[in-house]
Design a protein around this motif. Structure first.
Motif, PDB file in Angstrom:
ATOM      1  N   PHE A 416     -20.407 -16.927  -6.211  1.00 26.03           N
ATOM      2  CA  PHE A 416     -21.487 -16.732  -5.247  1.00 26.03           C
ATOM      3  C   PHE A 416     -22.683 -16.017  -5.875  1.00 26.03           C
ATOM      4  CE2 PHE A 416     -17.876 -17.167  -2.283  1.00 26.03           C
ATOM      5  CZ  PHE A 416     -18.415 -18.109  -1.411  1.00 26.03           C
ATOM      6  N   ASN A 417     -23.870 -16.324  -5.358  1.00 26.34           N
ATOM      7  CA  ASN A 417     -25.108 -15.663  -5.765  1.00 26.34           C
ATOM      8  C   ASN A 417     -25.319 -14.443  -4.872  1.00 26.34           C
ATOM      9  OD1 ASN A 417     -27.658 -14.846  -6.470  1.00 26.34           O
ATOM     10  ND2 ASN A 417     -28.661 -16.809  -6.049  1.00 26.34           N
ATOM     11  N   PRO A 418     -25.190 -13.217  -5.425  1.00 31.28           N
ATOM     12  CA  PRO A 418     -25.318 -11.999  -4.611  1.00 31.28           C
ATOM     13  C   PRO A 418     -26.701 -11.842  -3.970  1.00 31.28           C
ATOM     14  CG  PRO A 418     -24.327 -11.522  -6.752  1.00 31.28           C
ATOM     15  CD  PRO A 418     -24.868 -12.920  -6.819  1.00 31.28           C
ATOM     16  N   GLU A 419     -27.662 -12.629  -4.424  1.00 34.25           N
ATOM     17  CA  GLU A 419     -28.993 -12.563  -3.810  1.00 34.25           C
ATOM     18  C   GLU A 419     -28.939 -13.065  -2.366  1.00 34.25           C
ATOM     19  OE1 GLU A 419     -33.534 -14.229  -4.669  1.00 34.25           O
ATOM     20  OE2 GLU A 419     -31.930 -14.498  -6.153  1.00 34.25           O
ATOM     21  N   TYR A 420     -28.045 -13.992  -2.104  1.00 31.08           N
ATOM     22  CA  TYR A 420     -27.920 -14.549  -0.757  1.00 31.08           C
ATOM     23  C   TYR A 420     -26.643 -14.110  -0.035  1.00 31.08           C
ATOM     24  CZ  TYR A 420     -31.752 -17.736  -1.899  1.00 31.08           C
ATOM     25  OH  TYR A 420     -32.977 -18.258  -2.231  1.00 31.08           O
ATOM     26  N   VAL A 421     -25.640 -13.683  -0.793  1.00 28.00           N
ATOM     27  CA  VAL A 421     -24.344 -13.341  -0.198  1.00 28.00           C
ATOM     28  C   VAL A 421     -24.054 -11.858  -0.429  1.00 28.00           C
ATOM     29  CG1 VAL A 421     -21.870 -13.813  -0.188  1.00 28.00           C
ATOM     30  CG2 VAL A 421     -23.485 -15.668  -0.643  1.00 28.00           C
ATOM     31  N   LYS A 422     -23.960 -11.107   0.669  1.00 27.97           N
ATOM     32  CA  LYS A 422     -23.607  -9.692   0.570  1.00 27.97           C
ATOM     33  C   LYS A 422     -22.098  -9.539   0.446  1.00 27.97           C
ATOM     34  CE  LYS A 422     -24.143  -5.256   2.941  1.00 27.97           C
ATOM     35  NZ  LYS A 422     -24.685  -4.571   4.160  1.00 27.97           N
ATOM     36  N   GLU A 423     -21.355 -10.184   1.338  1.00 29.33           N
ATOM     37  CA  GLU A 423     -19.898 -10.181   1.287  1.00 29.33           C
ATOM     38  C   GLU A 423     -19.399 -11.566   1.707  1.00 29.33           C
ATOM     39  OE1 GLU A 423     -18.030  -7.012   3.441  1.00 29.33           O
ATOM     40  OE2 GLU A 423     -19.413  -5.492   2.682  1.00 29.33           O
ATOM     41  N   TYR A 424     -18.206 -11.905   1.267  1.00 27.77           N
ATOM     42  CA  TYR A 424     -17.601 -13.191   1.647  1.00 27.77           C
ATOM     43  C   TYR A 424     -16.119 -12.987   1.947  1.00 27.77           C
ATOM     44  CZ  TYR A 424     -15.865 -13.287  -3.190  1.00 27.77           C
ATOM     45  OH  TYR A 424     -15.246 -12.977  -4.375  1.00 27.77           O
ATOM     46  N   ARG A 425     -15.583 -13.891   2.767  1.00 27.91           N
ATOM     47  CA  ARG A 425     -14.148 -13.866   3.104  1.00 27.91           C
ATOM     48  C   ARG A 425     -13.628 -15.294   3.103  1.00 27.91           C
ATOM     49  NH1 ARG A 425     -10.838 -14.354   7.785  1.00 27.91           N
ATOM     50  NH2 ARG A 425     -12.640 -14.780   9.126  1.00 27.91           N
ATOM     51  N   LEU A 426     -12.651 -15.570   2.249  1.00 23.44           N
ATOM     52  CA  LEU A 426     -12.024 -16.888   2.212  1.00 23.44           C
ATOM     53  C   LEU A 426     -11.096 -17.025   3.411  1.00 23.44           C
ATOM     54  CD1 LEU A 426     -11.352 -19.578   0.819  1.00 23.44           C
ATOM     55  CD2 LEU A 426      -9.694 -18.346  -0.600  1.00 23.44           C
ATOM     56  N   ILE A 427     -11.275 -18.082   4.198  1.00 22.39           N
ATOM     57  CA  ILE A 427     -10.466 -18.304   5.395  1.00 22.39           C
ATOM     58  C   ILE A 427      -9.268 -19.172   5.015  1.00 22.39           C
ATOM     59  CG2 ILE A 427     -10.437 -19.296   7.716  1.00 22.39           C
ATOM     60  CD1 ILE A 427     -13.439 -18.683   7.859  1.00 22.39           C
ATOM     61  N   GLY A 428      -8.066 -18.649   5.269  1.00 19.09           N
ATOM     62  CA  GLY A 428      -6.861 -19.336   4.805  1.00 19.09           C
ATOM     63  C   GLY A 428      -6.602 -19.005   3.347  1.00 19.09           C
ATOM     64  N   PHE A 429      -5.712 -19.764   2.714  1.00 19.85           N
ATOM     65  CA  PHE A 429      -5.333 -19.527   1.321  1.00 19.85           C
ATOM     66  C   PHE A 429      -4.854 -18.084   1.138  1.00 19.85           C
ATOM     67  CE2 PHE A 429      -8.466 -22.923   1.282  1.00 19.85           C
ATOM     68  CZ  PHE A 429      -7.859 -23.884   0.509  1.00 19.85           C
ATOM     69  N   ASP A 430      -4.183 -17.564   2.178  1.00 19.99           N
ATOM     70  CA  ASP A 430      -3.711 -16.181   2.139  1.00 19.99           C
ATOM     71  C   ASP A 430      -2.546 -16.047   1.174  1.00 19.99           C
ATOM     72  OD1 ASP A 430      -5.560 -15.448   4.181  1.00 19.99           O
ATOM     73  OD2 ASP A 430      -4.182 -16.270   5.674  1.00 19.99           O
ATOM     74  N   ASN A 431      -2.468 -14.917   0.503  1.00 16.75           N
ATOM     75  CA  ASN A 431      -1.412 -14.678  -0.470  1.00 16.75           C
ATOM     76  C   ASN A 431      -0.214 -13.994   0.172  1.00 16.75           C
ATOM     77  OD1 ASN A 431      -2.466 -15.611  -3.076  1.00 16.75           O
ATOM     78  ND2 ASN A 431      -4.047 -14.058  -2.768  1.00 16.75           N
ATOM     79  N   LYS A 432       0.960 -14.265  -0.390  1.00 20.08           N
ATOM     80  CA  LYS A 432       2.151 -13.549   0.040  1.00 20.08           C
ATOM     81  C   LYS A 432       2.039 -12.098  -0.412  1.00 20.08           C
ATOM     82  CE  LYS A 432       5.180 -17.587  -0.281  1.00 20.08           C
ATOM     83  NZ  LYS A 432       6.349 -18.189  -0.957  1.00 20.08           N
ATOM     84  N   VAL A 433       2.514 -11.189   0.429  1.00 23.24           N
ATOM     85  CA  VAL A 433       2.489  -9.775   0.089  1.00 23.24           C
ATOM     86  C   VAL A 433       3.218  -9.533  -1.229  1.00 23.24           C
ATOM     87  CG1 VAL A 433       3.287  -7.494   0.796  1.00 23.24           C
ATOM     88  CG2 VAL A 433       2.276  -9.030   2.483  1.00 23.24           C
ATOM     89  N   GLY A 434       4.340 -10.239  -1.418  1.00 24.32           N
ATOM     90  CA  GLY A 434       5.109 -10.064  -2.647  1.00 24.32           C
ATOM     91  C   GLY A 434       4.321 -10.440  -3.884  1.00 24.32           C
ATOM     92  N   ALA A 435       3.467 -11.455  -3.766  1.00 23.96           N
ATOM     93  CA  ALA A 435       2.666 -11.874  -4.920  1.00 23.96           C
ATOM     94  C   ALA A 435       1.636 -10.811  -5.284  1.00 23.96           C
ATOM     95  CB  ALA A 435       1.977 -13.201  -4.623  1.00 23.96           C
ATOM     96  N   LEU A 436       1.068 -10.157  -4.270  1.00 21.87           N
ATOM     97  CA  LEU A 436       0.083  -9.121  -4.540  1.00 21.87           C
ATOM     98  C   LEU A 436       0.740  -7.880  -5.132  1.00 21.87           C
ATOM     99  CD1 LEU A 436      -2.232  -9.443  -1.412  1.00 21.87           C
ATOM    100  CD2 LEU A 436      -2.695 -10.194  -3.739  1.00 21.87           C
ATOM    101  N   ARG A 437       2.003  -7.664  -4.787  1.00 22.43           N
ATOM    102  CA  ARG A 437       2.715  -6.517  -5.351  1.00 22.43           C
ATOM    103  C   ARG A 437       3.171  -6.794  -6.780  1.00 22.43           C
ATOM    104  NH1 ARG A 437       6.088  -5.337   0.134  1.00 22.43           N
ATOM    105  NH2 ARG A 437       4.720  -3.736   1.000  1.00 22.43           N
ATOM    106  N   ASP A 438       3.179  -8.050  -7.149  1.00 15.62           N
ATOM    107  CA  ASP A 438       3.661  -8.473  -8.460  1.00 15.62           C
ATOM    108  C   ASP A 438       2.498  -8.521  -9.440  1.00 15.62           C
ATOM    109  OD1 ASP A 438       4.720  -9.657 -10.672  1.00 15.62           O
ATOM    110  OD2 ASP A 438       5.539 -11.404  -9.640  1.00 15.62           O
TER     111      ASP A 438
END
Length: 584
Positions: A416-438
């Motif tokens: 993303f170009n920060p000039e136009y995007v302050k923050e972004y959130r991907l909808i869906g494609f959520d990760n398993k908690v276990g994967a983030l802990r790994d």
């Protein structure tokens, strides 16, 4: 938390306990094998378990990806405390959780901050807003999986509330195959992007990325070497299980060409080859074998998988479509094998060039679905058949999307170009908690089938420059860079194509209906998950937006509206379970 198997135990003793790692962190979704009966259980969200047993002294095995297996002799009079040791990286790296999306530069320790309180009941952790200036680049694994939507439909049709982690918004969007555009001659993919307003938050925007894959000509497709791996265990003896699968496979067989071939392997009371590899022109012979299948016995899935892949390898077609199609109710008992060992088995088969398609039927909550994991490991796809109409959709209408890949290991990176995007959130494609802990979890691309279209969505918090450009009708400048990476089937060379998305805001009134409908589907999934990001949205908002976006006589879209109306009635009349009392 008490977990029940579908079988009835003699209620004599009650084994209770908890499972933690060496640091004292609770471990949820640990597989527990009761040696005496062969039944499988899982720990709950607090790492606890409760199991009815018919004897005071019993032996249990505890297994979880990335941890050493623990075998424990227990006394039902005592509270059991199990401590699991993390495997060395060299041992467990091949069995690590796979990420669905990944933000470049954002450490997993920072993402763990998202896990607050009881909000992580679900094994999937919803993506949060990310600062585009600090972390402009994010990636996601693309595939044709659409099982989540049909499973959600089953829950609601049965007047049951949907478990939050059964909701995967990217699969819900996949289900509708929206806005297909044939790629240019010689190209595998066509990419289109659109920026518009956000229906649930007028201060924000939605960024849509629309992908379409090349549509293959069925007449010129290479021959298929298919192995039907069918679960005929006793648990399949229900109308919506083996009988439904037999009807589904009949549809698939009628689509076969003379140059295609089929073998049928079953596992249940016996594991064996019911039909040796047979030409697609011998349809009567194939259909007769399918019709004669009867349920009974246990579920020796591991031996069935090995046999099916062995048959597929023995008749491997160079340059052909070599695929195992696993059909099961999810009661995938592999005896003394752990999930990690089975995952490793499938991962090894993946290297042989044999794809894996998984068809689920009659399951309950499959948030920890082993067959979904198998599809991911097996470089394949996963569909859930809740009725004959869905079987017809997956295996007849979407035959080539389901069974013929145009690209493997498909992965998209967005910068993303920060000039136009302050923050972004991907909808869906959520990760398993276990994967983030790994710390060693990795992201892998998925399989994309012929003639498939999918829409990925980001919620955008715009910068002041962005807002000013819209106000002044200024539409120049780069909004984002997209890079799509993939491999052609049977080819280890990685290909890539780039796309520049220029800043061009389209008002809601001018937006194509397909994007309004996508937003409605996203809102539906978010509401089912009780997402904190759409607190001001209710069921009526989804119905109004969905009805305004429904096109002509599109039966799938009309069914969606009806499903939302059913969910509204269900959720407004049924009291919510208290947190901590929900079954996992």
């Amino acid at each position: 938390m008490l977990l029940f198997s579908s079988s009835v135990f003699a209620q004599q003793f009650y084994v209770r306990g908890e499972v933690k790692d060496e640091a004292g962190n609770v471990l949820q979704n640990v597989t527990i094998l009761q040696h005496k009966t062969g039944y499988i259980f899982k720990t709950g969200s607090a790492g606890t378990f409760g199991i009815l047993a018919n004897q005071q002294i019993d032996t249990f095995s505890f297994s979880l990806d990335g941890y050493d297996k623990e075998r424990v002799v227990v006394n039902a009079d005592n509270y059991i405390r199990v401590k699991m040791k993390l495997q060395p990286a060299s041992v467990s790296s091949a069995k690590r959780d796979k990420l669905s999306s990944q933000i470049k530069g954002l450490g997993k320790e920072e993402q763990k901050i998202w896990m607050t309180g009881d909000e992580t009941y679900a094994s999937l952790l919803e993506n949060h807003f990310v600062n585009a200036k600090k972390f402009p680049s994010t990636g996601m694994s693309l595939n044709v999986d659409r099982a989540s939507y049909s499973n959600i439909r089953r829950f609601i049709t049965l007047k049951s509330m949907v478990p939050p982690d059964a909701v995967r918004i990217e699969e819900m969007l996949n289900y509708f195959n929206l806005n297909y555009h044939q790629p240019d001659p010689g190209k595998i993919f066509k990419i289109k992007t659109t920026l518009s307003s956000c229906p649930w938050n007028p201060d924000n925007q939605l960024f849509y990325i629309d992908f379409s894959s090349q549509k293959l000509d069925l007449d010129t497709l290479p021959p298929s070497n298919l192995v039907f791996l069918i679960d005929v265990s006793g648990s399949m003896d229900m109308t919506n299980r083996l009988p439904l699968l037999k009807s589904a496979f009949r549809l698939l067989v009628n689509n076969l060409r003379d140059k295609d071939s089929v073998a049928i392997v079953v596992y249940g009371g016996i594991t064996g080859v019911m039909l040796n590899t047979t030409s697609g022109k011998e349809k009567e012979k194939i259909l007769k074998t399918i019709d004669e299948l009867e349920p009974g016995g246990s579920t020796p899935g591991e031996s069935g998988v090995r046999l099916a892949y062995s048959v597929a390898r023995n008749h491997y077609i160079n340059g052909g479509n070599n695929r195992v199609i696993l059909a099961t109710d999810g009661d995938f008992n592999v005896g003394m094998k752990t999930e990690a060992e089975l995952d490793e088995l499938i991962s090894r088969q993946r290297e042989s060039g044999i794809y894996l398609t998984c068809l689920g039927v009659g399951m309950g909550n499959y948030k920890d679905s082993k067959i979904q994991t198998l599809a991911e490991r097996g470089n394949g796809n996963f569909a859930y058949l809740d009725n004959f109409k869905e079987a017809e959709k997956v295996l007849l209408k979407e035959f080539t999307q389901t069974l013929y890949a145009v690209a493997d290991d498909v992965y998209l990176n967005v910068n993303f170009n920060p000039e136009y995007v302050k923050e972004y959130r991907l909808i869906g494609f959520d990760n398993k908690v276990g994967a983030l802990r790994d710390s060693l979890a990795i992201i892998e691309g998925g399989e994309i089938g012929s003639g498939h279209s999918m829409i990925a969505m980001f919620e955008i918090i715009p910068t002041e420059i962005n807002r000013g450009a819209i106000k002044d009708n200024f539409t120049t400048g780069k909004f984002a860079d997209l890079n799509l990476r993939y491999r052609l089937p049977g080819n280890k060379v990685e290909n890539s194509c780039s796309y520049v998305s220029n800043f061009e805001f389209i008002s809601s009134e001018e937006l194509d209906k397909c994007y309004h409908f996508s937003a409605a589907v996203s809102m539906f999934g978010s509401l089912l998950r009780s997402s904190t990001f759409i607190r001001n949205t209710d069921w009526n908002d989804i119905i109004v937006l969905g009805e305004s976006a429904t096109t002509g006589n599109n039966l799938l879209q009309k069914e969606f509206i009806n499903l939302v109306q059913q969910a509204k009635t269900l959720y407004l009349t049924k009291p919510k379970k208290k947190k901590g009392n929900q079954d996992d």
